[in-house]
Design an enzyme around this catalytic site. Sequence first.
Site, PDB file in Angstrom:
ATOM      1  N   LYS A   1      -8.829 -25.236 -30.025  1.00  0.00           N
ATOM      2  CA  LYS A   1      -9.122 -23.809 -30.097  1.00  0.00           C
ATOM      3  C   LYS A   1      -8.579 -23.271 -31.407  1.00  0.00           C
ATOM      4  O   LYS A   1      -7.381 -23.054 -31.553  1.00  0.00           O
ATOM      5  CB  LYS A   1      -8.466 -23.060 -28.929  1.00  0.00           C
ATOM      6  CG  LYS A   1      -9.062 -21.689 -28.738  1.00  0.00           C
ATOM      7  CD  LYS A   1      -8.074 -20.680 -28.222  1.00  0.00           C
ATOM      8  CE  LYS A   1      -7.160 -20.153 -29.295  1.00  0.00           C
ATOM      9  NZ  LYS A   1      -7.834 -19.533 -30.447  1.00  0.00           N
TER      10      LYS A   1
ATOM     11  N   GLU B   1       5.062 -25.434 -33.379  1.00  0.00           N
ATOM     12  CA  GLU B   1       5.295 -25.170 -34.808  1.00  0.00           C
ATOM     13  C   GLU B   1       5.177 -23.665 -34.971  1.00  0.00           C
ATOM     14  O   GLU B   1       4.076 -23.124 -34.908  1.00  0.00           O
ATOM     15  CB  GLU B   1       4.225 -25.875 -35.660  1.00  0.00           C
ATOM     16  CG  GLU B   1       4.214 -27.378 -35.548  1.00  0.00           C
ATOM     17  CD  GLU B   1       5.349 -28.041 -36.301  1.00  0.00           C
ATOM     18  OE1 GLU B   1       6.011 -27.350 -37.111  1.00  0.00           O
ATOM     19  OE2 GLU B   1       5.588 -29.226 -36.068  1.00  0.00           O
TER      20      GLU B   1
ATOM     21  N   CYS C   1       3.734 -20.456 -43.226  1.00  0.00           N
ATOM     22  CA  CYS C   1       4.919 -20.413 -42.370  1.00  0.00           C
ATOM     23  C   CYS C   1       6.198 -20.718 -43.148  1.00  0.00           C
ATOM     24  O   CYS C   1       7.269 -20.232 -42.808  1.00  0.00           O
ATOM     25  CB  CYS C   1       4.760 -21.410 -41.231  1.00  0.00           C
ATOM     26  SG  CYS C   1       4.344 -23.063 -41.809  1.00  0.00           S
TER      27      CYS C   1
ATOM     28  N   GLU D   1       9.219 -12.044 -39.779  1.00  0.00           N
ATOM     29  CA  GLU D   1       8.195 -12.728 -40.568  1.00  0.00           C
ATOM     30  C   GLU D   1       7.085 -11.737 -40.911  1.00  0.00           C
ATOM     31  O   GLU D   1       6.457 -11.163 -40.017  1.00  0.00           O
ATOM     32  CB  GLU D   1       7.620 -13.896 -39.761  1.00  0.00           C
ATOM     33  CG  GLU D   1       6.695 -14.759 -40.579  1.00  0.00           C
ATOM     34  CD  GLU D   1       6.081 -15.878 -39.757  1.00  0.00           C
ATOM     35  OE1 GLU D   1       5.680 -15.629 -38.610  1.00  0.00           O
ATOM     36  OE2 GLU D   1       6.008 -17.012 -40.276  1.00  0.00           O
TER      37      GLU D   1
HETATM   38  P1  NAD Z   1      -0.821 -16.486 -33.502  1.00  0.00           P
HETATM   39  O1  NAD Z   1       0.392 -16.875 -32.754  1.00  0.00           O
HETATM   40  O2  NAD Z   1      -1.299 -15.100 -33.417  1.00  0.00           O
HETATM   41  O3  NAD Z   1      -2.056 -17.402 -33.038  1.00  0.00           O
HETATM   42  C1  NAD Z   1      -1.996 -18.812 -33.069  1.00  0.00           C
HETATM   43  C2  NAD Z   1      -3.064 -19.368 -32.147  1.00  0.00           C
HETATM   44  O4  NAD Z   1      -2.755 -18.984 -30.804  1.00  0.00           O
HETATM   45  C3  NAD Z   1      -4.465 -18.842 -32.419  1.00  0.00           C
HETATM   46  O5  NAD Z   1      -5.417 -19.845 -32.183  1.00  0.00           O
HETATM   47  C4  NAD Z   1      -4.590 -17.727 -31.396  1.00  0.00           C
HETATM   48  O6  NAD Z   1      -5.929 -17.420 -31.099  1.00  0.00           O
HETATM   49  C5  NAD Z   1      -3.882 -18.346 -30.211  1.00  0.00           C
HETATM   50  N1  NAD Z   1      -3.406 -17.398 -29.207  1.00  0.00           N
HETATM   51  C6  NAD Z   1      -3.238 -16.067 -29.320  1.00  0.00           C
HETATM   52  N2  NAD Z   1      -2.753 -15.557 -28.163  1.00  0.00           N
HETATM   53  C7  NAD Z   1      -2.608 -16.601 -27.314  1.00  0.00           C
HETATM   54  C8  NAD Z   1      -2.142 -16.724 -25.974  1.00  0.00           C
HETATM   55  N3  NAD Z   1      -1.727 -15.675 -25.286  1.00  0.00           N
HETATM   56  N4  NAD Z   1      -2.095 -17.958 -25.418  1.00  0.00           N
HETATM   57  C9  NAD Z   1      -2.475 -19.042 -26.120  1.00  0.00           C
HETATM   58  N5  NAD Z   1      -2.946 -18.986 -27.395  1.00  0.00           N
HETATM   59  C10 NAD Z   1      -3.013 -17.772 -27.984  1.00  0.00           C
HETATM   60  O7  NAD Z   1      -0.568 -16.934 -35.020  1.00  0.00           O
HETATM   61  P2  NAD Z   1      -1.468 -16.639 -36.291  1.00  0.00           P
HETATM   62  O8  NAD Z   1      -1.368 -15.194 -36.626  1.00  0.00           O
HETATM   63  O9  NAD Z   1      -2.822 -17.247 -36.149  1.00  0.00           O
HETATM   64  O10 NAD Z   1      -0.697 -17.516 -37.391  1.00  0.00           O
HETATM   65  C11 NAD Z   1       0.422 -17.072 -38.032  1.00  0.00           C
HETATM   66  C12 NAD Z   1       1.678 -17.602 -37.388  1.00  0.00           C
HETATM   67  O11 NAD Z   1       1.641 -19.017 -37.325  1.00  0.00           O
HETATM   68  C13 NAD Z   1       2.914 -17.271 -38.190  1.00  0.00           C
HETATM   69  O12 NAD Z   1       3.940 -16.889 -37.326  1.00  0.00           O
HETATM   70  C14 NAD Z   1       3.243 -18.588 -38.876  1.00  0.00           C
HETATM   71  O13 NAD Z   1       4.595 -18.730 -39.257  1.00  0.00           O
HETATM   72  C15 NAD Z   1       2.859 -19.560 -37.841  1.00  0.00           C
HETATM   73  N6  NAD Z   1       2.622 -20.861 -38.449  1.00  0.00           N
HETATM   74  C16 NAD Z   1       3.560 -21.844 -38.244  1.00  0.00           C
HETATM   75  C17 NAD Z   1       3.397 -23.077 -38.855  1.00  0.00           C
HETATM   76  C18 NAD Z   1       4.386 -24.194 -38.653  1.00  0.00           C
HETATM   77  O14 NAD Z   1       4.039 -25.331 -38.951  1.00  0.00           O
HETATM   78  N7  NAD Z   1       5.581 -23.929 -38.163  1.00  0.00           N
HETATM   79  C19 NAD Z   1       2.303 -23.303 -39.684  1.00  0.00           C
HETATM   80  C20 NAD Z   1       1.383 -22.267 -39.867  1.00  0.00           C
HETATM   81  C21 NAD Z   1       1.556 -21.048 -39.235  1.00  0.00           C
END
Ligand code: NAD
Length: 494
Positions: free
Chosen positions: A183, A258, A292, A393
Amino acid sequence: MSPVEYCQLYIDGEWREAASGDRMETIDPTTEAAITTIAKGSEDDAAAAVEAARRCADSKDWARMPATERHGLMMTIADIIERHADEFARCETLDMGKPIQFARSIDAVLLAELFRFYGALAADPEGAARSVAPPPDHALRQVMTVREPVGVVAAITPFNFPLLLAASKIAPAMATGNAIVHKPASATPLSAVRLAMAFEEAGLPRGVYNLVTGPGAELGNALVEHEGVDKIAFTGSTGVGKGIIAKSADTVKKVTMELGGKSAHIVFADADMESAVQNAVFGIFYNKGEICTAGSRLLVERRALDEVLSALTAAAEALVIGDPLDPETFLGPLASESQLKKVESYVKSGLDAGADLRCGGERTEPASLDGKGWFYKPTIFLGTNDMAIAREEIFGPVLTVIPFDDEADAIRIANDTEFGLASGVQTSDMAKALRVANALEAGVCWINSYNYFDVSVPFGGYKRSGFGRECGRATLEAYTQMKSIWLPAIEETR
Ligand code: NAD
């Protein structure tokens, strides 16, 4: 024109519309216009994808595919990706505003490398045998320990590195014989469709990879709660990650997380200043700060503060902002309007808290784009570690510079955060660099560089930045479970 014109769900080796027939637009953050439409999946589609993956996992044909065949398949996938690398890069640029120079030279390259790396490991599955003589009879027995796939893996990925963060889950899952439901983030589904096309072209057996696109929370929840999913591989924000950890407890799923970061990048006064400033700029403004590992807290030794601030501001103001399809562009638009609003609200909070704005702090409209696009100027504050701009963040091109007095002070400030993803140290004193790297509570530390990644190097967080590692050999553990098979006691011949 988009490299993917018509996007559907990919379930059980077939392209299909969402059960509801609904479609949604995917938006180009540069033009603010729709690139194309995509199937808008719902809970029913998530369930269909899990059932297809379950059938594939339960049949065992995929899990027991001979190692050389699996290896060959993954190498074919890598070849296809390399052949179409420009298309993959273009998908990322159109969908999330990532400058094409990086999408082509980093994302598309590492994407193919992930399938090559894990494909090579697939050729050499691990296992072990040992002799034991346990009580009560102390008879000699032999035990085989084998690794088996966990079964069905749900890969839930974010918007900022859509391809790489998907492949860093899909490739090890494939290498170890799991079936996958992917997803992608609702705002950036395009490249996942292109990836599914590559899997289809390579002849991946049906049900191994299933793609559901649509609203994040609805589809994500459906996967997390589904009985048929054995493991969640999640990359995203700490807030969403916490919710998934709590919900996955009901069905005792394996999870790897992550999550977010607020990484400290430390510049000592004895650093080579030209390269330290370059690394600081790349540390925060690469990928528009939507990364991130962003070195979003720049800790600068007080006696070098003026020198660093003026060089940093000049370098930030010289960055080329514009159409991400232009190969000269360093900074594209933020990935979505909501990201832009989030950045604006953090900048306001910085100003309200009394942080000293040194550059940026506002939107910008590159002339060639007719006032369109969610562009934001690289922004630098001089602030303190207790401000929200230093604690939370932001996920945008906003840097908070924080002065420190000595090595101990730098380590204290760096570790004074709930996150622990990445860190950096700029100094010409290697003994000091190693001391500091060892003291920092973070999963990665770059010395005299920043934001480098390799498919063989483990990556992941400490503290609330998550658990589990991606990339490298160790990841395979997260996609397998170990079984010990005891052979009968060996009768001694006399
Ligand atoms: P997000 O948490 O909003 O979404 C991540 C994923 O989760 C998306 O596919 C989203 O559709 C899905 N999602 C949203 N609500 C959900 C729920 N209730 N249950 C299950 N899945 C759900 O993150 P984002 O805005 O897409 O990405 C940015 C974040 O990701 C930042 O916090 C960044 O630091 C983190 N990130 C971490 C790493 C790492 O390797 N540690 C790498 C890249 C990004």
